[in-house]
Write an enzyme that holds these catalytic residues in place. Structure first.
Site, PDB file in Angstrom:
ATOM      1  N   GLY A 293      75.308  67.677  39.379  1.00 47.23           N
ATOM      2  CA  GLY A 293      75.461  68.128  41.024  1.00 47.23           C
ATOM      3  C   GLY A 293      76.472  67.119  41.606  1.00 47.23           C
TER       4      GLY A 293
ATOM      5  N   GLN B  57      80.515  62.331  47.874  1.00 45.04           N
ATOM      6  CA  GLN B  57      80.724  61.685  46.920  1.00 45.04           C
ATOM      7  C   GLN B  57      82.027  61.277  46.335  1.00 45.04           C
ATOM      8  OE1 GLN B  57      77.190  63.649  44.879  1.00 45.04           O
ATOM      9  NE2 GLN B  57      77.219  61.550  44.256  1.00 45.04           N
TER      10      GLN B  57
ATOM     11  N   CYS C 171      71.899  59.515  39.986  1.00 46.23           N
ATOM     12  CA  CYS C 171      72.795  60.023  41.098  1.00 46.23           C
ATOM     13  C   CYS C 171      74.303  59.035  40.537  1.00 46.23           C
ATOM     14  CB  CYS C 171      72.398  59.579  42.449  1.00 46.23           C
ATOM     15  SG  CYS C 171      73.639  60.019  43.720  1.00 46.23           S
ATOM     16  N   LEU C 172      75.341  60.020  40.378  1.00 40.92           N
ATOM     17  CA  LEU C 172      76.662  59.606  40.076  1.00 40.92           C
ATOM     18  C   LEU C 172      77.071  58.365  40.977  1.00 40.92           C
ATOM     19  CD1 LEU C 172      78.145  62.911  39.174  1.00 40.92           C
ATOM     20  CD2 LEU C 172      77.150  61.284  37.831  1.00 40.92           C
TER      21      LEU C 172
ATOM     22  N   HIS D 182      68.394  67.246  46.512  1.00 39.39           N
ATOM     23  CA  HIS D 182      69.192  65.916  46.219  1.00 39.39           C
ATOM     24  C   HIS D 182      70.482  65.901  47.002  1.00 39.39           C
ATOM     25  CE1 HIS D 182      70.300  62.134  43.736  1.00 39.39           C
ATOM     26  NE2 HIS D 182      71.540  62.935  43.826  1.00 39.39           N
ATOM     27  N   GLU D 183      71.236  67.122  46.756  1.00 42.59           N
ATOM     28  CA  GLU D 183      72.579  67.089  46.852  1.00 42.59           C
ATOM     29  C   GLU D 183      72.852  67.249  48.422  1.00 42.59           C
ATOM     30  OE1 GLU D 183      75.016  66.297  45.091  1.00 42.59           O
ATOM     31  OE2 GLU D 183      73.991  66.039  43.243  1.00 42.59           O
TER      32      GLU D 183
ATOM     33  N   HIS E 124      72.688  64.373  50.446  1.00 41.76           N
ATOM     34  CA  HIS E 124      74.147  63.625  50.471  1.00 41.76           C
ATOM     35  C   HIS E 124      74.651  64.298  51.703  1.00 41.76           C
ATOM     36  CE1 HIS E 124      74.404  61.210  46.766  1.00 41.76           C
ATOM     37  NE2 HIS E 124      74.205  62.284  46.065  1.00 41.76           N
TER      38      HIS E 124
END
Length: 173
Positions: free
Chosen positions: A50, A55, A98-99, A140-141, A144
C-alpha cells in the site's frame, strides 16, 4: 510511468510532508491517473502492499494498494477520497511495516472490519467492506492521509527507537 522517491521519517523535510493532512481530490482525471500509475509502480518496486500519495510528496487523498501475494496475479486497487463509514468495535493487533519507516515492524491495534466509500481509478463511487489484511492496510494508509504514521500508535519510546533504527540504517547504506 515513473518510480518516485518515497519520503522517510529519518529526513526532517520528508517528515514535515508526511505529517501534512492530505487534501480532497476534486476530480479523477488523466493527470491523477498518471500519478496513481506512478504510485503503483513505486509501491511494487519498493516492494510494498500500500502507498498513500503523501508518501511520494503529494499530500492529496489518494491510495494505491495490491494485496496479491508473491506468485499471484497482481490485483491493483485505487482509492480516491476514501472515507470509513463504519468500523467494528472488535480490534486486532497486526504487525505493520511502512515504506516511510523502512525495515521497522511493530504491532498496532486496528478495527477488524470497516466499511468505506471512495472513488476508483475511473472516478466511480465504490462502497465496500474490508476485513483481515485489507482492513488493516486501508486503515494504515488512511492514517497517512491524516498525517499519522503507524509508529504514532506506539509508545514514545518505541516510536523514537523506530526513527533511530531508520536513521542508523540510512547512515550505514
Amino acid at each position: 510511468m515513473a518510480i518516485r522517491r518515497i519520503l522517510t521519517v529519518d529526513n526532517a523535510a520528508d517528515l514535515a510532508v508526511l505529517k501534512q493532512i492530505s487534501k480532497h481530490v476534486a476530480v479523477v482525471d488523466d493527470a491523477l491517473r498518471a500519478l496513481m500509475d506512478d504510485m503503483l509502480e513505486t509501491m511494487y518496486d519498493a516492494p510494498g502492499i500500500g502507498l498513500a500519495a503523501v508518501q511520494v510528496g503529494e499530500p492529496i487523498d489518494v491510495i494505491v494498494m495490491d494485496l496479491a501475494r508473491e506468485g499471484e496475479e497482481p490485483t491493483p486497487r485505487f482509492f480516491v477520497n476514501p472515507k470509513i463509514t463504519w468500523e467494528s468495535d472488535e480490534l486486532v493487533a497486526y504487525e505493520e511495516g511502512c515504506l516511510s519507516v523502512p525495515e521497522y515492524y511493530d504491532d498496532v491495534e486496528r478495527a477488524t472490519k470497516v466499511k468505506l466509500t471512495s472513488l476508483n481509478y475511473r472516478g466511480e463511487v465504490v462502497e465496500e467492506e474490508a476485513d483481515g489484511l485489507f482492513a488493516v492496510c486501508i486503515q494504515h494508509e488512511m492514517d497517512h492521509l491524516k498525517g499519522v504514521l503507524f509508529i504514532d500508535h506506539l509508545s514514545r519510546l518505541r516510536r523514537d527507537r523506530a526513527i533511530t533504527k531508520v536513521k542508523k540504517a540510512r547512515r550505514a547504506a
